[in-house]
Design a protein around this motif. Structure first.
Motif, short mmCIF file in Angstrom:
data_model
loop_
_atom_site.label_atom_id
_atom_site.label_comp_id
_atom_site.label_asym_id
_atom_site.label_seq_id
_atom_site.Cartn_x
_atom_site.Cartn_y
_atom_site.Cartn_z
N ILE A 7 -34.78 16.30 13.25
CA ILE A 7 -34.09 15.48 14.24
C ILE A 7 -34.08 14.05 13.74
CG2 ILE A 7 -34.03 14.70 16.63
CD1 ILE A 7 -35.71 17.16 17.35
N SER A 8 -32.89 13.56 13.43
CA SER A 8 -32.73 12.20 12.93
C SER A 8 -32.30 11.31 14.08
CB SER A 8 -31.69 12.18 11.81
OG SER A 8 -31.31 10.85 11.49
N ILE A 9 -33.03 10.22 14.29
CA ILE A 9 -32.73 9.33 15.41
C ILE A 9 -32.26 7.97 14.90
CG2 ILE A 9 -33.64 8.13 17.43
CD1 ILE A 9 -35.62 10.36 17.80
N GLY A 10 -31.00 7.64 15.21
CA GLY A 10 -30.49 6.29 15.02
C GLY A 10 -30.63 5.57 16.35
N ARG A 11 -30.76 4.26 16.34
CA ARG A 11 -30.99 3.59 17.62
C ARG A 11 -30.67 2.10 17.56
NH1 ARG A 11 -33.69 2.66 13.24
NH2 ARG A 11 -35.78 1.82 13.41
N ASP A 56 -37.49 -2.36 3.82
CA ASP A 56 -37.23 -1.34 4.82
C ASP A 56 -36.09 -1.72 5.74
OD1 ASP A 56 -37.62 0.91 6.48
OD2 ASP A 56 -38.86 -0.27 7.82
N GLU A 57 -35.01 -0.96 5.71
CA GLU A 57 -33.83 -1.17 6.56
C GLU A 57 -33.35 -2.62 6.50
OE1 GLU A 57 -33.36 1.89 10.00
OE2 GLU A 57 -35.20 0.79 10.33
N ARG A 111 -33.87 4.83 8.93
CA ARG A 111 -33.89 5.01 7.48
C ARG A 111 -32.68 5.78 6.95
NH1 ARG A 111 -37.79 3.23 10.63
NH2 ARG A 111 -38.90 1.70 9.42
N CYS A 112 -31.55 5.71 7.66
CA CYS A 112 -30.33 6.43 7.24
C CYS A 112 -30.60 7.92 7.04
CB CYS A 112 -29.77 5.84 5.94
SG CYS A 112 -28.96 4.26 6.10
N TYR A 168 -25.19 1.72 2.97
CA TYR A 168 -25.69 2.88 2.24
C TYR A 168 -25.01 4.20 2.63
CZ TYR A 168 -29.30 0.21 -0.05
OH TYR A 168 -29.96 -0.69 -0.85
N SER A 169 -24.16 4.18 3.62
CA SER A 169 -23.47 5.41 4.00
C SER A 169 -21.97 5.17 4.01
CB SER A 169 -23.92 5.86 5.40
OG SER A 169 -23.30 5.09 6.40
#
Length: 207
Positions: A7-11, A56-57, A111-112, A168-169
């Protein structure tokens, strides 16, 4: 490869990503990773974890002062291989994410990770957003800072996260089409967002 659930969480900053992530981890009985990824990447590549924390980010550039500081900490063989670029630091962290995905089910915040695992059919990405009012209140409650300072930090951090993700994406940070599920936490709260995610996972036959 095991059928591990990721489960990847963007926020948005202050939208409750950590709270939802930890609650999902607890309810589903799976591991939770946030800044822990930095430590994993550091251990794998032999860096002091402070080096990766600085990148980091963050944006795609490293300041001169930071570069000098890193040079004082990083072993010579890494300097020779040009591992000081932000791209290299991003790859180290991405490697840790991909390795985790092959080893266990887990929740990964930021972290993308959704982009890094874009070809992994077992990765479900969610994005948490909320009103500025709700986020200001949450930040003030947890940090004690003034509402004005909290609002300034929110806008600064959101710009930083968007710049990092978009660099990065090939997707757009915060765009609903980028993620499997987008949730307005100001409408449902931390527990509601957690339950919505679990119900979505059930509908997608991931649970």
């Amino acid at each position: 490869m095991k059928n591990n659930l990721i489960i990847s969480i963007g926020r948005q900053f202050g939208a409750g990503g950590r709270g939802v992530g930890k609650l999902l981890s607890e309810k589903l009985g799976i591991d939770y990773y946030d800044k822990e990824l930095i430590l994993l990447a550091a251990q794998e590549y032999g860096f002091d974890s402070e080096v990766l924390e600085q990148a980091d980010e963050k944006s795609s550039t490293i300041s001169g002062n930071l570069l000098q500081w890193i040079e004082s900490l990083v072993p010579g063989e890494f300097l020779a291989k040009n591992y000081l670029s932000s791209d290299a630091l991003f790859e180290m962290q991405s490697s840790a994410i991909r390795k985790l995905a092959t080893e266990r089910s887990c929740v990964i915040v930021g972290r993308c990770s959704d982009y890094v695992l874009r070809n992994n059919p077992n990765c479900v990405s969610i994005f948490l957003h909320s009103t500025e009012e709700d986020r200001v209140q949450r930040i003030c409650e947890r940090s004690g800072m003034s509402p004005q300072k909290a609002l300034t930090q929110i806008r600064t951090e959101d710009r930083r996260r968007a710049a990092y993700y978009n660099f990065y994406s090939d997707k757009t940070w915060g765009d609903a089409a980028t993620y499997s599920l987008s949730i307005d936490v100001s409408k449902v709260g931390i527990e509601g967002a957690t339950e919505l995610t679990i119900e979505y996972l059930k509908l997608m036959h991931k649970l």
